[in-house]
Write a protein that holds these residues in place. Sequence first.
Motif, short mmCIF file in Angstrom:
data_model
loop_
_atom_site.label_atom_id
_atom_site.label_comp_id
_atom_site.label_asym_id
_atom_site.label_seq_id
_atom_site.Cartn_x
_atom_site.Cartn_y
_atom_site.Cartn_z
N ARG A 1 19.92 -35.90 -1.85
CA ARG A 1 18.83 -36.88 -2.03
C ARG A 1 17.56 -36.48 -1.27
N GLU A 2 17.55 -35.29 -0.67
CA GLU A 2 16.39 -34.85 0.10
C GLU A 2 15.52 -33.90 -0.73
N PRO A 3 14.38 -34.36 -1.26
CA PRO A 3 13.59 -33.51 -2.14
C PRO A 3 13.02 -32.28 -1.45
N GLU A 4 12.78 -32.34 -0.13
CA GLU A 4 12.24 -31.16 0.55
C GLU A 4 13.27 -30.04 0.63
N LEU B 1 11.36 -22.89 -3.85
CA LEU B 1 10.36 -21.95 -3.33
C LEU B 1 10.97 -20.58 -3.10
N MET B 2 12.11 -20.52 -2.44
CA MET B 2 12.74 -19.23 -2.14
C MET B 2 13.20 -18.54 -3.43
N GLU B 3 13.77 -19.32 -4.35
CA GLU B 3 14.22 -18.71 -5.61
C GLU B 3 13.05 -18.15 -6.41
N LEU B 4 11.93 -18.85 -6.44
CA LEU B 4 10.76 -18.37 -7.18
C LEU B 4 10.24 -17.07 -6.59
N HIS B 5 10.19 -16.99 -5.27
CA HIS B 5 9.75 -15.73 -4.65
C HIS B 5 10.76 -14.61 -4.89
N ASP B 6 12.03 -14.93 -4.68
CA ASP B 6 13.04 -13.89 -4.76
C ASP B 6 13.24 -13.38 -6.19
N ALA B 7 12.93 -14.21 -7.17
CA ALA B 7 13.04 -13.78 -8.57
C ALA B 7 12.09 -12.63 -8.88
N ARG B 8 11.04 -12.47 -8.06
CA ARG B 8 10.08 -11.38 -8.27
C ARG B 8 10.39 -10.15 -7.41
N VAL C 1 12.17 -23.79 -11.40
CA VAL C 1 11.17 -24.77 -11.83
C VAL C 1 11.84 -26.11 -12.15
N THR C 2 13.02 -26.06 -12.74
CA THR C 2 13.76 -27.29 -13.04
C THR C 2 14.13 -28.01 -11.75
N VAL C 3 14.61 -27.26 -10.75
CA VAL C 3 14.94 -27.85 -9.44
C VAL C 3 13.70 -28.50 -8.84
N LEU C 4 12.56 -27.80 -8.92
CA LEU C 4 11.32 -28.33 -8.36
C LEU C 4 10.88 -29.59 -9.08
N GLU C 5 10.94 -29.58 -10.40
CA GLU C 5 10.52 -30.76 -11.16
C GLU C 5 11.39 -31.97 -10.82
N ASP C 6 12.69 -31.75 -10.65
CA ASP C 6 13.58 -32.85 -10.27
C ASP C 6 13.19 -33.40 -8.90
N ARG D 1 8.21 -37.97 -3.40
CA ARG D 1 8.03 -37.73 -1.96
C ARG D 1 7.68 -36.26 -1.75
N ALA D 2 6.57 -35.84 -2.34
CA ALA D 2 6.17 -34.44 -2.25
C ALA D 2 5.87 -34.07 -0.81
N GLY D 3 6.48 -32.97 -0.34
CA GLY D 3 6.26 -32.47 1.00
C GLY D 3 5.77 -31.04 0.96
N PRO D 4 5.58 -30.42 2.12
CA PRO D 4 5.02 -29.07 2.17
C PRO D 4 5.81 -28.03 1.37
N TYR D 5 7.14 -28.10 1.41
CA TYR D 5 7.91 -27.09 0.68
C TYR D 5 7.79 -27.28 -0.83
N GLN D 6 7.73 -28.53 -1.27
CA GLN D 6 7.55 -28.77 -2.70
C GLN D 6 6.18 -28.28 -3.16
N LEU D 7 5.14 -28.49 -2.34
CA LEU D 7 3.81 -28.00 -2.71
C LEU D 7 3.77 -26.48 -2.74
N GLN D 8 4.40 -25.83 -1.76
CA GLN D 8 4.45 -24.37 -1.77
C GLN D 8 5.22 -23.86 -2.98
#
Length: 403
Positions: free
Chosen positions: A222-225, A232-239, A269-274, A280-287
Amino acid sequence: MSVDATVTALFRQEWGRIVATLVRLAGDWDLAEECAQDAFTQALRRWPTEGTPPKPAAWLTTTARNRAIDRLRRDGIGTAKLAEIAAAGPADPPEPDGIGDDLLRLVFTCCHPVLPFEARVALTLRAVAGLSTAEIARAFLVSEGAMTRRLTRAKARIRAEDLPFRVPGSEELPGRLTAVLGVVYLLFNEGYSASGGDDLVRERLSDEALWLGGLLVRLLPREPEAAGLLALMELHDARRPARLAAGELVPLEEQDRCRWDHERIRAAVTVLEDALRRGRAGPYQLQAAIAACHATAPSFAATPWPEIAALYGRLEAMAPSAVVRLNRAVAVGMSDPDRGLALMDDLSAALREYHLLPAARADLLRRLGRLPEAAEAYRAALALAPTGPERRYLRRRLAEISP
């Protein structure tokens, strides 16, 4: 599957849970790790002839617990503690919430704010992920002796401070969760872009951070951050496959996007959208949203720089730092180089030792055709760059614009 492969897989899945259970019962971190290690050693020795038990995780937990009882009895520990451990009940793995209880206690204790930050990282890798002291020392380019002392001091501090082995209450959780996520993200960043040495990437550290990030999402659904950090880590590591070519750094603009793992990008992206839907957007969600802009753009030219600059503006308002301001200046500069340079000039005092500031200035000056100034900025960045691949990249850029 061979016994060796089975035990290896179980080590990754069960190490942290077994250690957490024994720490809770015995209150002794060294004893917990020693008995957990002994259980896996016993499995490697006995299962090839006796066969793998029907419930291997329960077998490992029981064996580790019995070993702890033997050690405590031998060391003369009181009967009350022995009775508590012996009465702990069957060793069948509990339901997911039960697994989370002890593991969460372990994670939050390893990442307690009273411990120095580097000790939190090392203790998490040792107790939760099961890396050996030698492996952790190699990852952070220090001697095994130095890492042993770091871990010993951390455990001694936990005992001296009598830190409670528990999950923080709702009033404490946001601040304490920030500390936990910070440990995981520092670990990922050190693997994704090392702070020193000859290698830009240390895959083992990134992989451990991704595993820990996934664990936190399972333990804290239940913790969106937590979800934002994993995305965030998956998006970076995918590249990652496109970031290096023959050991040399390839900038984002020149990366072959066909080599990116687009399936992982879509999943992240699906994880982020959920996470963002929870409001409750926080710094990690914005990054992660910024990383998604880069990862989903069909080409570098199609990157939505104004959107990225706006996201950095929101991030700066939420978690202000000079590095965030620099990243926003870069995004602004990709649409308006002169304005981007003006924003960077305001950061010269705050980031005078940060090599990416002159490197970013050099890039914008090069795009504007101001080559002598760009060359000067590249030389300044070269003097500060911490890794071999980054220094070689900057030399190549400097050579390209030098007469």
